[in-house]
Design a protein around this motif. Structure first.
Motif, mmCIF file in Angstrom:
data_model
loop_
_atom_site.group_PDB
_atom_site.id
_atom_site.type_symbol
_atom_site.label_atom_id
_atom_site.label_comp_id
_atom_site.label_asym_id
_atom_site.label_seq_id
_atom_site.Cartn_x
_atom_site.Cartn_y
_atom_site.Cartn_z
ATOM 1 N N TRP A 1 0.642 -1.177 0.164
ATOM 2 C CA TRP A 1 -0.049 0.040 -0.031
ATOM 3 C C TRP A 1 0.787 1.298 0.009
ATOM 4 C CZ3 TRP A 1 -1.523 -4.492 2.418
ATOM 5 C CH2 TRP A 1 -2.751 -4.700 2.329
ATOM 6 N N LEU A 2 0.493 2.333 -0.839
ATOM 7 C CA LEU A 2 1.244 3.572 -1.041
ATOM 8 C C LEU A 2 0.263 4.546 -0.709
ATOM 9 C CD1 LEU A 2 2.464 2.970 -4.644
ATOM 10 C CD2 LEU A 2 3.877 2.463 -2.474
ATOM 11 N N ASP A 3 0.880 5.833 -0.189
ATOM 12 C CA ASP A 3 -0.121 6.936 0.477
ATOM 13 C C ASP A 3 -0.040 7.767 -0.912
ATOM 14 O OD1 ASP A 3 2.484 8.362 0.200
ATOM 15 O OD2 ASP A 3 2.595 8.527 2.513
ATOM 16 N N ASN A 4 -0.543 8.997 -0.773
ATOM 17 C CA ASN A 4 -0.877 10.008 -1.850
ATOM 18 C C ASN A 4 0.494 10.348 -2.385
ATOM 19 O OD1 ASN A 4 -0.283 11.476 0.211
ATOM 20 N ND2 ASN A 4 -1.908 12.994 -0.222
ATOM 21 N N LYS A 5 1.515 10.202 -1.635
ATOM 22 C CA LYS A 5 2.850 10.606 -2.144
ATOM 23 C C LYS A 5 3.858 9.574 -2.725
ATOM 24 C CE LYS A 5 3.301 14.631 0.878
ATOM 25 N NZ LYS A 5 3.931 15.118 1.767
ATOM 26 N N LYS A 6 3.145 8.356 -2.846
ATOM 27 C CA LYS A 6 3.675 6.952 -3.463
ATOM 28 C C LYS A 6 4.478 6.454 -2.321
ATOM 29 C CE LYS A 6 2.507 8.639 -8.052
ATOM 30 N NZ LYS A 6 2.920 9.197 -9.323
ATOM 31 N N LYS A 7 4.314 6.837 -1.269
ATOM 32 C CA LYS A 7 5.378 6.045 -0.395
ATOM 33 C C LYS A 7 4.565 4.994 0.403
ATOM 34 C CE LYS A 7 5.882 7.899 3.823
ATOM 35 N NZ LYS A 7 6.161 8.581 5.193
ATOM 36 N N VAL A 8 5.410 3.807 0.749
ATOM 37 C CA VAL A 8 5.027 2.432 1.150
ATOM 38 C C VAL A 8 4.639 2.651 2.564
ATOM 39 C CG1 VAL A 8 5.626 0.095 1.442
ATOM 40 C CG2 VAL A 8 6.409 1.075 -0.439
ATOM 41 N N VAL A 9 3.380 2.524 2.839
ATOM 42 C CA VAL A 9 2.880 2.553 4.158
ATOM 43 C C VAL A 9 2.353 1.303 4.758
ATOM 44 C CG1 VAL A 9 2.205 4.972 3.676
ATOM 45 C CG2 VAL A 9 0.668 3.042 3.535
ATOM 46 N N HIS A 10 2.501 0.187 4.016
ATOM 47 C CA HIS A 10 1.970 -1.000 4.565
ATOM 48 C C HIS A 10 2.278 -2.206 3.746
ATOM 49 C CE1 HIS A 10 0.151 -3.681 7.562
ATOM 50 N NE2 HIS A 10 -0.902 -4.106 6.767
ATOM 51 N N ILE A 11 2.805 -3.248 4.074
ATOM 52 C CA ILE A 11 3.299 -4.464 3.174
ATOM 53 C C ILE A 11 2.598 -5.736 3.746
ATOM 54 C CG2 ILE A 11 4.974 -5.908 2.403
ATOM 55 C CD1 ILE A 11 6.821 -3.536 2.516
ATOM 56 N N VAL A 12 2.066 -6.452 3.243
ATOM 57 C CA VAL A 12 1.736 -7.847 3.550
ATOM 58 C C VAL A 12 2.193 -8.743 2.573
ATOM 59 C CG1 VAL A 12 -0.328 -9.752 3.611
ATOM 60 C CG2 VAL A 12 -0.507 -7.269 4.535
ATOM 61 N N LYS A 13 3.083 -9.749 3.269
ATOM 62 C CA LYS A 13 3.685 -10.821 2.184
ATOM 63 C C LYS A 13 3.082 -12.076 2.266
ATOM 64 C CE LYS A 13 8.428 -8.646 3.592
ATOM 65 N NZ LYS A 13 9.604 -9.089 4.217
ATOM 66 N N ASN A 14 3.173 -12.750 1.166
ATOM 67 C CA ASN A 14 2.785 -14.206 0.866
ATOM 68 C C ASN A 14 1.309 -14.301 1.582
ATOM 69 O OD1 ASN A 14 4.960 -15.273 -0.479
ATOM 70 N ND2 ASN A 14 6.238 -14.947 1.323
ATOM 71 N N ALA A 15 0.517 -13.508 1.150
ATOM 72 C CA ALA A 15 -0.901 -13.481 1.520
ATOM 73 C C ALA A 15 -1.474 -14.725 0.741
ATOM 74 C CB ALA A 15 -1.733 -12.246 1.135
ATOM 75 N N SER A 16 -2.464 -15.547 1.274
ATOM 76 C CA SER A 16 -3.117 -16.316 0.599
ATOM 77 C C SER A 16 -4.668 -16.372 0.439
ATOM 78 C CB SER A 16 -2.786 -17.848 1.530
ATOM 79 O OG SER A 16 -3.637 -18.852 1.100
#
Length: 76
Positions: A12-27
């Motif tokens: 997920w990125l904010d309005n400035k395209k900065k990464v704000v959250h990551i989920v790895k290997n979701a199923s």
């Protein structure tokens, strides 16, 4: 995400395209009982093949570079 058999990463990125959250290997087996989402406001959500976040060393606070009119040029 439904009927997807391989794991996937979500960024997920904010309005400035900065990464704000990551989920790895979701199923897809974990949905709909598990909701994936950022803890802060986000404007963009990018779904990637599982393992890409680690392979590309994508991390919180990193800024993505893409033109909304030409998403083909996405770089993280």
């Amino acid at each position: 995400m439904k009927d997807r058999h391989e794991p996937f990463d979500i960024v997920w990125l904010d309005n400035k395209k900065k990464v704000v959250h990551i989920v790895k290997n979701a199923s897809s087996e974990s949905t709909p009982s598990t909701l994936f989402g950022p803890l802060v406001n986000a404007r963009y959500m990018i779904e990637l093949r599982g393992g890409i976040v680690d392979a590309k060393a994508i991390h919180i606070d990193q800024t993505a570079n893409f033109d909304e009119k030409n998403i083909q040029g996405l770089q993280l």
